[in-house]
Design a protein around this motif. Sequence first.
Motif, PDB file in Angstrom:
ATOM      1  N   LEU A  47       0.827  -1.202   0.000  1.00  0.00           N
ATOM      2  CA  LEU A  47       0.000   0.000   0.000  1.00  0.00           C
ATOM      3  C   LEU A  47       0.866   1.258   0.000  1.00  0.00           C
ATOM      4  O   LEU A  47       0.611   2.210  -0.749  1.00  0.00           O
ATOM      5  N   VAL A  48       1.906   1.247   0.831  1.00  0.00           N
ATOM      6  CA  VAL A  48       2.805   2.406   0.901  1.00  0.00           C
ATOM      7  C   VAL A  48       3.548   2.595  -0.414  1.00  0.00           C
ATOM      8  O   VAL A  48       3.654   3.713  -0.935  1.00  0.00           O
ATOM      9  N   ALA A  49       4.063   1.493  -0.971  1.00  0.00           N
ATOM     10  CA  ALA A  49       4.793   1.576  -2.239  1.00  0.00           C
ATOM     11  C   ALA A  49       3.889   2.089  -3.355  1.00  0.00           C
ATOM     12  O   ALA A  49       4.291   2.937  -4.167  1.00  0.00           O
ATOM     13  N   GLY A  50       2.665   1.590  -3.390  1.00  0.00           N
ATOM     14  CA  GLY A  50       1.725   2.049  -4.410  1.00  0.00           C
ATOM     15  C   GLY A  50       1.392   3.520  -4.260  1.00  0.00           C
ATOM     16  O   GLY A  50       1.284   4.247  -5.256  1.00  0.00           O
ATOM     17  N   ALA A  51       1.241   3.967  -3.014  1.00  0.00           N
ATOM     18  CA  ALA A  51       0.926   5.374  -2.768  1.00  0.00           C
ATOM     19  C   ALA A  51       2.078   6.276  -3.190  1.00  0.00           C
ATOM     20  O   ALA A  51       1.866   7.346  -3.776  1.00  0.00           O
ATOM     21  N   VAL A  52       3.307   5.836  -2.920  1.00  0.00           N
ATOM     22  CA  VAL A  52       4.483   6.635  -3.292  1.00  0.00           C
ATOM     23  C   VAL A  52       4.587   6.762  -4.806  1.00  0.00           C
ATOM     24  O   VAL A  52       4.789   7.858  -5.349  1.00  0.00           O
ATOM     25  N   VAL A  53       4.441   5.635  -5.499  1.00  0.00           N
ATOM     26  CA  VAL A  53       4.536   5.653  -6.964  1.00  0.00           C
ATOM     27  C   VAL A  53       3.404   6.483  -7.564  1.00  0.00           C
ATOM     28  O   VAL A  53       3.618   7.301  -8.470  1.00  0.00           O
ATOM     29  N   ALA A  54       2.192   6.281  -7.053  1.00  0.00           N
ATOM     30  CA  ALA A  54       1.045   7.027  -7.576  1.00  0.00           C
ATOM     31  C   ALA A  54       1.204   8.524  -7.322  1.00  0.00           C
ATOM     32  O   ALA A  54       0.869   9.348  -8.184  1.00  0.00           O
ATOM     33  N   SER A  55       1.724   8.885  -6.156  1.00  0.00           N
ATOM     34  CA  SER A  55       1.938  10.303  -5.837  1.00  0.00           C
ATOM     35  C   SER A  55       2.940  10.924  -6.798  1.00  0.00           C
ATOM     36  O   SER A  55       2.737  12.035  -7.307  1.00  0.00           O
ATOM     37  N   TYR A  56       4.015  10.206  -7.052  1.00  0.00           N
ATOM     38  CA  TYR A  56       5.051  10.713  -7.956  1.00  0.00           C
ATOM     39  C   TYR A  56       4.502  10.895  -9.370  1.00  0.00           C
ATOM     40  O   TYR A  56       4.742  11.922 -10.023  1.00  0.00           O
ATOM     41  N   LEU A  57       3.743   9.909  -9.845  1.00  0.00           N
ATOM     42  CA  LEU A  57       3.190   9.991 -11.196  1.00  0.00           C
ATOM     43  C   LEU A  57       2.146  11.100 -11.312  1.00  0.00           C
ATOM     44  O   LEU A  57       2.111  11.833 -12.308  1.00  0.00           O
ATOM     45  N   LEU A  58       1.300  11.227 -10.297  1.00  0.00           N
ATOM     46  CA  LEU A  58       0.306  12.300 -10.321  1.00  0.00           C
ATOM     47  C   LEU A  58       0.980  13.670 -10.280  1.00  0.00           C
ATOM     48  O   LEU A  58       0.525  14.615 -10.936  1.00  0.00           O
ATOM     49  N   GLY A  59       2.060  13.762  -9.507  1.00  0.00           N
ATOM     50  CA  GLY A  59       2.795  15.017  -9.454  1.00  0.00           C
ATOM     51  C   GLY A  59       3.319  15.417 -10.816  1.00  0.00           C
ATOM     52  O   GLY A  59       3.247  16.589 -11.213  1.00  0.00           O
ATOM     53  N   HIS A  60       3.842  14.444 -11.556  1.00  0.00           N
ATOM     54  CA  HIS A  60       4.318  14.711 -12.913  1.00  0.00           C
ATOM     55  C   HIS A  60       3.151  15.050 -13.845  1.00  0.00           C
ATOM     56  O   HIS A  60       3.257  15.948 -14.695  1.00  0.00           O
ATOM     57  N   LEU A  61       2.062  14.329 -13.694  1.00  0.00           N
ATOM     58  CA  LEU A  61       0.921  14.506 -14.588  1.00  0.00           C
ATOM     59  C   LEU A  61       0.322  15.904 -14.475  1.00  0.00           C
ATOM     60  O   LEU A  61      -0.007  16.540 -15.487  1.00  0.00           O
ATOM     61  N   PHE A  62       0.195  16.393 -13.244  1.00  0.00           N
ATOM     62  CA  PHE A  62      -0.449  17.685 -13.028  1.00  0.00           C
ATOM     63  C   PHE A  62       0.533  18.854 -13.041  1.00  0.00           C
ATOM     64  O   PHE A  62       0.108  20.006 -12.961  1.00  0.00           O
ATOM     65  N   HIS A  63       1.827  18.555 -13.147  1.00  0.00           N
ATOM     66  CA  HIS A  63       2.828  19.625 -13.133  1.00  0.00           C
ATOM     67  C   HIS A  63       2.605  20.659 -14.243  1.00  0.00           C
ATOM     68  O   HIS A  63       2.634  21.871 -13.972  1.00  0.00           O
ATOM     69  N   PRO A  64       2.373  20.248 -15.500  1.00  0.00           N
ATOM     70  CA  PRO A  64       2.150  21.262 -16.551  1.00  0.00           C
ATOM     71  C   PRO A  64       0.907  22.111 -16.297  1.00  0.00           C
ATOM     72  O   PRO A  64       0.891  23.310 -16.613  1.00  0.00           O
ATOM     73  N   LEU A  65      -0.131  21.492 -15.731  1.00  0.00           N
ATOM     74  CA  LEU A  65      -1.345  22.256 -15.436  1.00  0.00           C
ATOM     75  C   LEU A  65      -1.098  23.248 -14.305  1.00  0.00           C
ATOM     76  O   LEU A  65      -1.566  24.394 -14.355  1.00  0.00           O
ATOM     77  N   ALA A  66      -0.352  22.803 -13.293  1.00  0.00           N
ATOM     78  CA  ALA A  66      -0.046  23.696 -12.173  1.00  0.00           C
ATOM     79  C   ALA A  66       0.788  24.888 -12.631  1.00  0.00           C
ATOM     80  O   ALA A  66       0.661  25.995 -12.093  1.00  0.00           O
ATOM     81  N   ALA A  67       1.631  24.668 -13.634  1.00  0.00           N
ATOM     82  CA  ALA A  67       2.478  25.755 -14.137  1.00  0.00           C
ATOM     83  C   ALA A  67       1.642  26.892 -14.724  1.00  0.00           C
ATOM     84  O   ALA A  67       2.100  28.042 -14.775  1.00  0.00           O
ATOM     85  N   GLN A  68       0.415  26.582 -15.142  1.00  0.00           N
ATOM     86  CA  GLN A  68      -0.441  27.619 -15.714  1.00  0.00           C
ATOM     87  C   GLN A  68      -0.882  28.645 -14.671  1.00  0.00           C
ATOM     88  O   GLN A  68      -1.323  29.747 -15.024  1.00  0.00           O
ATOM     89  N   LEU A  69      -0.763  28.288 -13.386  1.00  0.00           N
ATOM     90  CA  LEU A  69      -1.128  29.243 -12.338  1.00  0.00           C
ATOM     91  C   LEU A  69      -0.237  30.478 -12.377  1.00  0.00           C
ATOM     92  O   LEU A  69      -0.638  31.553 -11.920  1.00  0.00           O
TER      93      LEU A  69
END
Length: 208
Positions: A47-69
Motif C-alpha cells: 500500500l505504501v509503495a503504491g501510494a508513493v509511486v502514484a503520488s510521484y506519477l500524479l505530481g508529474h501529470l499535473f505539473h504542466p497544469l499547475a504551471a499555468q497558475l
Amino acid sequence: MTFAVGIFDLFSFAVPGAVQLSLLVYVLDRLGVLHVAALTSAPGALLVAGAVVASYLLGHLFHPLAAQLERLRPRRDAEEARQEFVAAVPQARDRAYVQANPVLLVAAAELHDKDAAGEIVRMRAQSVMLRNIAFAFTLAAVVALVQTATGPHRVVAAVAAALSLLGGVGALGSGRKVWHLARIKTFEICYWIPDIDQTFAADAPAEG
C-alpha cells in the motif's frame, strides 16, 4: 547531483502528488468507485509503495497544469532580485556576474560548489512544490464547491471550499517568495566564486 535531483523530485512532484492522490481517493470514494475501507486489507508495504509511486506519477501529470497558475500570478522578475541584492551588497554593483542570466549563475555555482548550490536547488524545488500544491488546493476547492451545491453537509463543504481557496492563494504567494529568495541566494553564492566576473565579462558584447 544525484542527491539534488532526488530532492527536486521529492519536493516538486511527490509531495504535491500525495495531496492530489488524497483528493482523488476521496472523490472516488464519494462516487462509490473505490472503497477506502477495502484498501486497508492490502499488505502495508504494498500500500505504501503504491501510494508513493502514484503520488510521484500524479505530481508529474499535473505539473504542466499547475504551471499555468503562474499566468495568474507570475513570478517576480529577476531584475527585482538583482536590485535587492545590490542594495544589500553595494560593493557588488559593478561586478560583471551580477548582470548575468540567473540560470547561468546557478550552473556556475554547481560547478564551483555542489553543496552550496544544493541550497539553491532546494529552494527552487520548494517553490515549485508550493505552486503545485496551490493547484491541488484549487482542485479541492472545486470539489468542495460541487459538494456545497449537491450536499450533504453543505456548510462543511462551503467552509472547506473557502479554506482551500485561501490555502491555494497562500501557497502560490509563498512559492513566488521562495523563488525570489532563491535568486538572491544565487547572487550571494556567486559573489564568492573566484574569477566569475572574468568569465561573464568575456561573454559580454563589446561596446561600440
